[in-house]
Design an enzyme around this catalytic site. Structure first.
Site, PDB file in Angstrom:
ATOM      1  N   HIS A 183      -9.227  -3.905  -1.409  1.00  0.00           N
ATOM      2  CA  HIS A 183      -8.199  -3.128  -0.710  1.00  0.00           C
ATOM      3  C   HIS A 183      -8.541  -1.630  -0.759  1.00  0.00           C
ATOM      4  O   HIS A 183      -8.507  -0.943   0.273  1.00  0.00           O
ATOM      5  CB  HIS A 183      -6.832  -3.395  -1.354  1.00  0.00           C
ATOM      6  CG  HIS A 183      -5.711  -2.555  -0.821  1.00  0.00           C
ATOM      7  ND1 HIS A 183      -4.619  -3.085  -0.159  1.00  0.00           N
ATOM      8  CD2 HIS A 183      -5.494  -1.208  -0.853  1.00  0.00           C
ATOM      9  CE1 HIS A 183      -3.802  -2.098   0.203  1.00  0.00           C
ATOM     10  NE2 HIS A 183      -4.309  -0.954  -0.218  1.00  0.00           N
ATOM     11  N   GLU A 184      -8.883  -1.142  -1.963  1.00  0.00           N
ATOM     12  CA  GLU A 184      -9.153   0.299  -2.103  1.00  0.00           C
ATOM     13  C   GLU A 184     -10.433   0.699  -1.374  1.00  0.00           C
ATOM     14  O   GLU A 184     -10.490   1.766  -0.758  1.00  0.00           O
ATOM     15  CB  GLU A 184      -9.222   0.698  -3.581  1.00  0.00           C
ATOM     16  CG  GLU A 184      -7.939   0.472  -4.384  1.00  0.00           C
ATOM     17  CD  GLU A 184      -6.681   1.049  -3.753  1.00  0.00           C
ATOM     18  OE1 GLU A 184      -6.764   2.052  -3.004  1.00  0.00           O
ATOM     19  OE2 GLU A 184      -5.597   0.489  -3.987  1.00  0.00           O
ATOM     20  N   CYS A 230       0.857  -1.184   0.000  1.00  0.00           N
ATOM     21  CA  CYS A 230       0.000   0.000   0.000  1.00  0.00           C
ATOM     22  C   CYS A 230       0.891   1.232   0.000  1.00  0.00           C
ATOM     23  O   CYS A 230       1.894   1.264   0.718  1.00  0.00           O
ATOM     24  CB  CYS A 230      -0.886  -0.010   1.246  1.00  0.00           C
ATOM     25  SG  CYS A 230      -1.978   1.419   1.370  1.00  0.00           S
ATOM     26  N   HIS A 271     -10.011   1.399   2.245  1.00  0.00           N
ATOM     27  CA  HIS A 271      -9.531   2.752   2.567  1.00  0.00           C
ATOM     28  C   HIS A 271     -10.700   3.701   2.855  1.00  0.00           C
ATOM     29  O   HIS A 271     -10.592   4.610   3.680  1.00  0.00           O
ATOM     30  CB  HIS A 271      -8.710   3.323   1.398  1.00  0.00           C
ATOM     31  CG  HIS A 271      -7.287   2.862   1.350  1.00  0.00           C
ATOM     32  ND1 HIS A 271      -6.352   3.207   2.306  1.00  0.00           N
ATOM     33  CD2 HIS A 271      -6.627   2.115   0.441  1.00  0.00           C
ATOM     34  CE1 HIS A 271      -5.175   2.673   1.989  1.00  0.00           C
ATOM     35  NE2 HIS A 271      -5.313   1.997   0.860  1.00  0.00           N
TER      36      HIS A 271
HETATM   37 NI    NI Z   1      -3.687   1.073  -0.075  1.00  0.00          NI
END
Ligand code: NI
Length: 179
Positions: free
Chosen positions: A142-143, A100, A146
């Site tokens: 994953h995004e 990341c 966030h």
């Molecule tokens: Ni990331």
């Protein structure tokens, strides 16, 4: 058009839930997406979320043709995805090493759903709907994390599967670490 500094783990705003975007096809949104694209390109990443450049709005961008950061992965179409919603299509999760831009120099093995459906809007407010699996599905998960204030280290099951790229690269990818 500007590149922005990427906020690093420990920054409190990375742990906040981001807000839904309500205005589309406007210059503020276009400028923000341009900044995200430029920053992603400069950093050599495969995906980035708006909170990583200090904007807590539900916007992610991702995609690549080939990436030295993930040498074994097939291309993913470049996508701007706003207010995304994910539905898991399998109960099964697979584990893979992730990195990341907000956690530079480190990698960790993270379980993610192997196959998902995702939807959202592009910057014009037009609907995007896709089914994705493997690395594509992983990137979106994953995004989207966030946007809910979650960084991948929080999802690592065994802390022994978390380490410095310079140490674990050869073990993971079978090639010498080039920095
Ligand atoms: Ni990331």
């Amino acid at each position: 058009m500007a590149t922005m500094p990427v906020l690093k783990m420990g920054t409190l705003s990375l742990s906040e839930r981001s807000q839904e975007v309500t205005e589309f096809a406007c210059s503020a949104l276009y400028d923000l997406i341009l900044n995200l694209k430029e920053t992603l390109k400069k950093e050599g990443g495969v995906g980035i979320a708006a909170p990583q450049i200090g904007v807590n709005q539900r916007i992610i961008i991702f995609g690549f043709d080939s990436s030295p950061r993930y040498p074994n992965e097939k291309p993913v179409p470049f996508t701007v995805l706003i207010n995304p919603v994910i539905t898991a299509l399998t109960e099964e999760k697979t584990e893979l090493w992730e990195g990341c831009l907000s956690v530079p120099g480190l990698r960790g093995k993270v379980p993610r759903y192997q196959k998902i459906h995702y939807s959202g809007l592009n910057e014009e407010g037009e609907k995007i709907e896709r089914t994705a699996d493997n690395f594509h599905a992983r990137m979106v998960q994953h995004e989207c994390d966030h946007l809910d204030g979650i960084l991948y280290p929080e999802r690592i099951v065994h802390m022994r599967d978390f380490g410095f790229e310079s140490v674990i690269w050869e073990r993971v990818y079978g090639t010498p670490y080039k920095g």
